[in-house]
Design a protein around this motif. Structure first.
Motif, PDB file in Angstrom:
ATOM      1  N   UNK A  14       0.858  -1.177   0.000  1.00  0.00           N
ATOM      2  CA  UNK A  14       0.000   0.000   0.000  1.00  0.00           C
ATOM      3  C   UNK A  14       0.895   1.228   0.000  1.00  0.00           C
ATOM      4  N   UNK A  15       0.364   2.354  -0.460  1.00  0.00           N
ATOM      5  CA  UNK A  15       1.139   3.602  -0.482  1.00  0.00           C
ATOM      6  C   UNK A  15       0.181   4.739  -0.120  1.00  0.00           C
ATOM      7  N   UNK A  16      -0.083   4.828   1.161  1.00  0.00           N
ATOM      8  CA  UNK A  16      -1.027   5.828   1.649  1.00  0.00           C
ATOM      9  C   UNK A  16      -0.435   7.228   1.643  1.00  0.00           C
ATOM     10  N   UNK A  17       0.884   7.324   1.741  1.00  0.00           N
ATOM     11  CA  UNK A  17       1.548   8.621   1.718  1.00  0.00           C
ATOM     12  C   UNK A  17       2.894   8.488   1.021  1.00  0.00           C
ATOM     13  N   UNK A  18       3.602   9.590   0.877  1.00  0.00           N
ATOM     14  CA  UNK A  18       4.868   9.569   0.134  1.00  0.00           C
ATOM     15  C   UNK A  18       5.945   8.767   0.832  1.00  0.00           C
ATOM     16  N   UNK A  19       5.970   8.800   2.159  1.00  0.00           N
ATOM     17  CA  UNK A  19       7.109   8.278   2.899  1.00  0.00           C
ATOM     18  C   UNK A  19       7.089   6.774   3.161  1.00  0.00           C
ATOM     19  N   UNK A  20       5.914   6.191   3.270  1.00  0.00           N
ATOM     20  CA  UNK A  20       5.822   4.805   3.747  1.00  0.00           C
ATOM     21  C   UNK A  20       5.349   3.851   2.649  1.00  0.00           C
ATOM     22  N   UNK A  21       5.931   2.661   2.651  1.00  0.00           N
ATOM     23  CA  UNK A  21       5.593   1.664   1.617  1.00  0.00           C
ATOM     24  C   UNK A  21       5.706   0.272   2.239  1.00  0.00           C
ATOM     25  N   UNK A  22       4.739  -0.137   3.050  1.00  0.00           N
ATOM     26  CA  UNK A  22       4.812  -1.440   3.714  1.00  0.00           C
ATOM     27  C   UNK A  22       4.521  -2.599   2.766  1.00  0.00           C
ATOM     28  N   UNK A  23       5.185  -3.705   3.028  1.00  0.00           N
ATOM     29  CA  UNK A  23       4.998  -4.939   2.261  1.00  0.00           C
ATOM     30  C   UNK A  23       4.410  -5.979   3.196  1.00  0.00           C
ATOM     31  N   UNK A  24       3.283  -6.586   2.793  1.00  0.00           N
ATOM     32  CA  UNK A  24       2.607  -7.568   3.632  1.00  0.00           C
ATOM     33  C   UNK A  24       2.615  -8.945   2.999  1.00  0.00           C
ATOM     34  N   UNK A  25       2.973  -9.935   3.813  1.00  0.00           N
ATOM     35  CA  UNK A  25       2.844 -11.332   3.443  1.00  0.00           C
ATOM     36  C   UNK A  25       1.605 -11.833   4.179  1.00  0.00           C
ATOM     37  N   UNK A  26       0.548 -12.142   3.449  1.00  0.00           N
ATOM     38  CA  UNK A  26      -0.720 -12.487   4.095  1.00  0.00           C
ATOM     39  C   UNK A  26      -0.638 -13.815   4.835  1.00  0.00           C
ATOM     40  N   UNK A  27       0.032 -14.788   4.236  1.00  0.00           N
ATOM     41  CA  UNK A  27       0.180 -16.108   4.828  1.00  0.00           C
ATOM     42  C   UNK A  27       1.528 -16.654   4.378  1.00  0.00           C
ATOM     43  N   UNK A  28       2.535 -16.472   5.200  1.00  0.00           N
ATOM     44  CA  UNK A  28       3.906 -16.742   4.783  1.00  0.00           C
ATOM     45  C   UNK A  28       4.132 -18.226   4.461  1.00  0.00           C
ATOM     46  N   UNK A  29       4.979 -18.456   3.457  1.00  0.00           N
ATOM     47  CA  UNK A  29       5.382 -19.808   3.072  1.00  0.00           C
ATOM     48  C   UNK A  29       6.909 -19.871   3.052  1.00  0.00           C
ATOM     49  N   UNK A  30       7.495 -21.058   3.224  1.00  0.00           N
ATOM     50  CA  UNK A  30       8.963 -21.160   3.270  1.00  0.00           C
ATOM     51  C   UNK A  30       9.669 -20.577   2.050  1.00  0.00           C
ATOM     52  N   UNK A  31       9.043 -20.603   0.885  1.00  0.00           N
ATOM     53  CA  UNK A  31       9.685 -20.055  -0.320  1.00  0.00           C
ATOM     54  C   UNK A  31       9.821 -18.531  -0.267  1.00  0.00           C
ATOM     55  N   UNK A  32       9.208 -17.924   0.724  1.00  0.00           N
ATOM     56  CA  UNK A  32       9.351 -16.482   0.896  1.00  0.00           C
ATOM     57  C   UNK A  32      10.533 -16.132   1.809  1.00  0.00           C
ATOM     58  N   UNK A  33      11.268 -17.126   2.234  1.00  0.00           N
ATOM     59  CA  UNK A  33      12.520 -16.892   2.937  1.00  0.00           C
ATOM     60  C   UNK A  33      13.475 -16.176   1.995  1.00  0.00           C
ATOM     61  N   UNK A  34      13.930 -14.992   2.411  1.00  0.00           N
ATOM     62  CA  UNK A  34      14.733 -14.168   1.514  1.00  0.00           C
ATOM     63  C   UNK A  34      15.212 -12.938   2.273  1.00  0.00           C
ATOM     64  N   UNK A  35      15.998 -12.135   1.589  1.00  0.00           N
ATOM     65  CA  UNK A  35      16.339 -10.810   2.095  1.00  0.00           C
ATOM     66  C   UNK A  35      15.540  -9.808   1.264  1.00  0.00           C
TER      67      UNK A  35
END
Lengths: 114, 115
Positions: free
Chosen positions: A67-88
């Motif tokens: 989501x990008x509600x304002x200029x400064x913030x840009x959160x990333x959400x994993x709704x239901x994490x899975x092992x393949x999302x292990x990463x940097x």
């Protein structure tokens, strides 16, 4: 110091849990990006935002939302994490979304999904 | 579509020796080219970029890269490396795609400078 901050620095997460990675920039950049970095694969774009209020899908968007509600913030959400999302995960920003704009990167979040 | 190839995953080199990190790209449209550097446990930082004009571009810490359109290459060179140059280097191409700046990164080359 101007730049991009990310939180948390690292996280171990059980599969199936919901997780939000935070990203904040203080450079008043219009465009922001989320990448994941995996060994041997380089960086791959997950989602992007050209300006506040707009978002778009990158190369590997499945399982992630932003989501990008304002200029400064840009959160990333994993709704239901899975092992393949292990990463940097790296958040980045650029002044504009035109080609040739330098991207500035945050320090990254190391996520492990068990 | 665009792609970037960095054939060397690791390059060991002795301190004060010269180094070349290779980068080749392909694209159906004109692109801008970048080299980013990543030090351990940090994000990427821009090292240098080619947008237009002189095909030889330089960074403030002695690296240079030459854009070669006919060979679709953008190799990174330094005549004499220092221990502090130990890092991972990413070549990238940028093009406008579907309304956003699409940056495609190579898989990276780890430069290890040996004392």
């Amino acid at each position: 110091i101007a730049g991009i901050t990310q939180a948390p620095t690292s996280q171990i997460l059980a599969a199936g849990r919901r997780m939000t990675l935070r990203c904040t920039q203080d450079m008043r950049h219009n465009a922001m990006y989320w990448y994941r970095q995996d060994l041997g694969l380089g960086l791959r774009l997950i989602h992007y935002s050209n300006t506040a209020g707009t978002t778009g899908k990158g190369e590997v968007p499945d399982g992630y939302s932003v989501s990008r509600a304002n200029t400064d913030d840009f959160p990333l959400t994993l709704a239901s994490a899975v092992p393949s999302q292990t990463s940097v995960y790296f958040c980045a920003s650029s002044e504009g979304h035109q080609r040739g704009n330098e991207q500035f990167f945050g320090p990254g979040t190391r996520l492990t999904v068990l | 579509a665009q792609s970037v190839t960095q054939l060397d995953s690791q390059v060991p080199v002795f301190e004060e020796a010269p180094v070349e990190l290779r980068c080749n790209y392909s694209s159906s449209v004109s692109v801008y080219l970048f080299w980013y550097v990543q030090y351990p446990n940090q994000g990427l930082q821009l090292l240098l970029k080619y947008l237009s004009g002189s095909t030889l571009v330089e960074s403030i810490n002695g690296f240079e890269a030459e854009f070669n359109k006919s060979q679709t290459s953008f190799h990174l060179r330094k005549p004499s490396v220092h221990i502090s140059d130990t890092a991972e280097y990413f070549c990238a191409v940028s093009a406008l795609s579907g309304g956003y700046q699409k940056v495609t990164f190579g898989t990276g080359t780890k430069l290890q400078v040996i004392p």
